[in-house]
Scaffold this motif. Structure first.
Motif, mmCIF file in Angstrom:
data_model
loop_
_atom_site.group_PDB
_atom_site.id
_atom_site.type_symbol
_atom_site.label_atom_id
_atom_site.label_comp_id
_atom_site.label_asym_id
_atom_site.label_seq_id
_atom_site.Cartn_x
_atom_site.Cartn_y
_atom_site.Cartn_z
ATOM 1 N N LEU A 16 41.586 30.094 36.600
ATOM 2 C CA LEU A 16 40.787 31.312 36.763
ATOM 3 C C LEU A 16 39.472 31.170 36.014
ATOM 4 C CD1 LEU A 16 40.223 34.311 37.455
ATOM 5 C CD2 LEU A 16 41.525 34.918 35.388
ATOM 6 N N VAL A 17 38.382 31.445 36.715
ATOM 7 C CA VAL A 17 37.078 31.632 36.080
ATOM 8 C C VAL A 17 36.708 33.089 36.332
ATOM 9 C CG1 VAL A 17 34.652 30.987 36.029
ATOM 10 C CG2 VAL A 17 36.386 29.235 36.392
ATOM 11 N N GLU A 18 36.752 33.871 35.276
ATOM 12 C CA GLU A 18 36.586 35.317 35.388
ATOM 13 C C GLU A 18 35.132 35.690 35.124
ATOM 14 O OE1 GLU A 18 38.379 39.320 33.125
ATOM 15 O OE2 GLU A 18 38.930 37.292 32.461
ATOM 16 N N ALA A 189 41.135 30.773 41.336
ATOM 17 C CA ALA A 189 40.491 32.067 41.580
ATOM 18 C C ALA A 189 39.225 32.144 40.748
ATOM 19 C CB ALA A 189 41.426 33.223 41.226
ATOM 20 N N VAL A 190 38.156 32.668 41.347
ATOM 21 C CA VAL A 190 36.876 32.826 40.661
ATOM 22 C C VAL A 190 36.319 34.198 41.006
ATOM 23 C CG1 VAL A 190 34.528 31.948 40.374
ATOM 24 C CG2 VAL A 190 36.408 30.346 40.773
ATOM 25 N N GLY A 191 35.886 34.937 39.966
ATOM 26 C CA GLY A 191 35.184 36.183 40.242
ATOM 27 C C GLY A 191 35.742 37.381 39.520
ATOM 28 N N ASP A 192 35.701 38.523 40.199
ATOM 29 C CA ASP A 192 35.916 39.828 39.598
ATOM 30 C C ASP A 192 37.399 40.185 39.549
ATOM 31 O OD1 ASP A 192 35.325 42.329 38.559
ATOM 32 O OD2 ASP A 192 34.851 43.217 40.519
ATOM 33 N N ILE A 193 38.132 39.456 38.715
ATOM 34 C CA ILE A 193 39.560 39.701 38.561
ATOM 35 C C ILE A 193 39.979 39.217 37.177
ATOM 36 C CG2 ILE A 193 40.240 37.475 39.609
ATOM 37 C CD1 ILE A 193 42.625 38.999 40.890
ATOM 38 N N ASP A 194 40.857 39.967 36.515
ATOM 39 C CA ASP A 194 41.286 39.589 35.165
ATOM 40 C C ASP A 194 42.608 38.831 35.225
ATOM 41 O OD1 ASP A 194 43.633 41.505 34.818
ATOM 42 O OD2 ASP A 194 42.013 42.933 35.220
ATOM 43 N N PRO A 195 42.990 38.167 34.141
ATOM 44 C CA PRO A 195 44.198 37.331 34.164
ATOM 45 C C PRO A 195 45.473 38.085 34.514
ATOM 46 C CG PRO A 195 42.858 36.796 32.251
ATOM 47 C CD PRO A 195 42.250 38.011 32.870
ATOM 48 N N GLU A 196 45.639 39.280 33.968
ATOM 49 C CA GLU A 196 46.867 40.034 34.211
ATOM 50 C C GLU A 196 46.987 40.414 35.689
ATOM 51 O OE1 GLU A 196 45.754 39.859 30.184
ATOM 52 O OE2 GLU A 196 44.611 40.773 31.833
ATOM 53 N N THR A 197 45.878 40.844 36.259
ATOM 54 C CA THR A 197 45.891 41.228 37.675
ATOM 55 C C THR A 197 46.155 40.011 38.554
ATOM 56 O OG1 THR A 197 44.318 43.015 37.222
ATOM 57 C CG2 THR A 197 44.562 42.318 39.514
ATOM 58 N N SER A 354 30.498 31.156 43.333
ATOM 59 C CA SER A 354 31.939 31.323 43.114
ATOM 60 C C SER A 354 32.742 30.374 43.985
ATOM 61 C CB SER A 354 32.343 32.775 43.400
ATOM 62 O OG SER A 354 31.763 33.652 42.466
ATOM 63 N N SER A 355 32.333 30.228 45.245
ATOM 64 C CA SER A 355 33.077 29.360 46.157
ATOM 65 C C SER A 355 32.986 27.904 45.735
ATOM 66 C CB SER A 355 32.549 29.529 47.587
ATOM 67 O OG SER A 355 32.823 30.824 48.063
ATOM 68 N N SER A 356 31.798 27.460 45.302
ATOM 69 C CA SER A 356 31.667 26.064 44.898
ATOM 70 C C SER A 356 32.409 25.791 43.593
ATOM 71 C CB SER A 356 30.189 25.677 44.775
ATOM 72 O OG SER A 356 29.531 26.458 43.807
#
Length: 422
Positions: A16-18, A189-197, A354-356
């Motif tokens: 994850l890159v948040e 996963a990359v973007g607007d989401i936190d680890p718990e979610t 984000s996609s790259s």
């Protein structure tokens, strides 16, 4: 860039890159298998499956499914490669719940309806017909068949006019059932989401998949013993020439020296030896390049040149001469430093969206390099020495053993009749 490794309650892991600058979430995931898992006589099956993933799922037929995609404004793109089936999936944060429900349905309840199967089959066959007239595609396919004869890598990813018509809905479902499994899954996963979610969403999307895949064993491949040359006649004024040798596997300690060496040979555009010698000095071709392809069961050093029919023989002579020279002498210190400067400086450009970012991290995981490689990679490139590159050049570049396919009407470089085809 803060890269986190997330493990869901159900044991599914992901990178994850948040970041929350934009209300977008990019998922990139893969299942190991790819076209190497196509059964005998069914080449093109994995590719066919990826073309069917938006053709209906759950209680939605193809039309209803595609309408739902548009309503949610999701982007979904499945692709088949030699060793992987990959998917790029992107959604707005505000529609995440519905978008992830849709993705779950795609993976766990694909329909493979007969009418959709026949329509997609027709599209694939039409694409194969177009590929017949594309000399680059013909050269690439012929090269794989020649280099990997008798191995799954020698079969066309898209299949053939003989195999695609025989693929039926049960074949598609069987492939998905065997390959789409949790033990075979890699997720980023990359973007607007936190680890718990994300941890909860991983179980929601992928938790319904079988725990274990049923992959057929794929042997390691040994390339055909060169030299071997094959001509595919096509009535065009310019020939496409593809040439290659055994490469270096990604886990091999010599891979990074080979990677730097490839930039010097033909991967560096106008900074490469082949471009300088073939195009700039002699005007024999508009383009010439080389690449390293480390597959799961083989490694290839491959190049391509496009040149007029009258210049095929001379172009190949120059390419062989340069490969032999680098194998014998190695590159110069200046070439090495220029290569390292470019390769380290350009690395950040691979992470400009984000996609790259998701794509880069996915293949780090596929190749078993680990999360720290992003931060270590440039230092490893900088540490490559001239002696290492010279050793790899001597190991890899045996120009007298080139495997070569030529598509066009070359005036020179006629092959041994045993390896010619019309």
């Amino acid at each position: 860039m803060d890269i986190q490794r997330i493990t869901s309650p159900g044991g599914i892991t992901a990178f994850l890159v948040e970041h929350h600058d934009n209300p977008l979430i990019a998922l990139r995931f893969a299942f190991r298998g790819g076209s190497a898992q196509d059964p005998q006589g069914k080449s093109g099956l994995a590719y066919f499956v990826t073309g069917m993933m938006d053709e209906g799922a759950g209680d939605m037929d193809a039309a209803a499914f595609q309408e739902r995609e548009q309503e949610l404004a999701v982007h979904m793109d499945f692709n088949a490669a030699r060793d992987l089936v990959t998917c790029s999936y992107q959604t707005l944060t505000a529609r995440k719940e519905e978008a992830f429900d849709l993705l779950k349905t795609v993976l766990t309840e694909p329909r493979f309806d007969e009418d959709a199967t026949e329509r997609v089959k027709g599209q694939i066959l039409a694409g194969l017909k177009l590929d017949q007239n594309n000399p680059v595609n013909v050269a690439s396919r012929a090269w794989s068949e020649l280099a990997f004869a008798g191995h799954p890598y020698g079969l066309p990813i898209k299949g053939s006019f003989e195999t695609v018509p025989s693929i039926m809905p049960d074949d598609l479902k069987g492939y998905a059932d065997r390959v789409f499994a949790r033990d075979n899954l890699i997720v980023v996963a990359v973007g607007d989401i936190d680890p718990e979610t994300l941890a909860k969403d991983l179980d929601h999307i992928f938790g319904g998949l079988p725990e274990k895949s049923q992959l057929a064993p794929v042997p390691d491949a040994t390339l055909a013993a060169g030299p071997v040359r094959e001509v595919v006649e096509m009535d065009i004024p310019q020939s496409i020439v593809q040439f290659g040798l055994q490469g270096v596997m990604r886990a091999d300690p010599d891979f990074l020296p080979a990677y730097v060496l490839n930039y010097i040979i033909g991967g560096g555009g106008f900074n490469s030896r082949l471009m300088e010698e073939v195009r700039v000095k002699r005007g024999l071709a508009y383009s010439v390049n080389s690449h390293l392809f480390p597959f799961q069961h083989a490694a290839v050093f491959m190049g391509r040149v496009a040149t007029k029919n009258e210049a095929v023989g001379e172009s190949l002579d120059v390419i062989k001469e340069q490969l032999s020279r680098i194998a014998r002498e190695g590159p110069t210190e200046e070439e090495l430093e220029d290569a390292k400067r470019y390769l380290t400086g350009a690395y950040a450009l691979r992470f400009d969206s984000s996609s790259s970012i998701a794509n880069q991290l996915l293949f780090l995981e596929v190749e078993g390099l680990g999360v720290d490689y992003v931060h270590e990679r440039n230092g490893l490139i900088e540490a490559v020495t001239l002696d290492e590159v010279k050793r790899v050049a001597h190991r890899m570049l045996d120009a007298d053993r080139l495997i070569t396919t030529i598509v066009g009407k070359p005036v020179e470089a006629v092959p041994d009749p045993a390896h010619a085809m019309a």
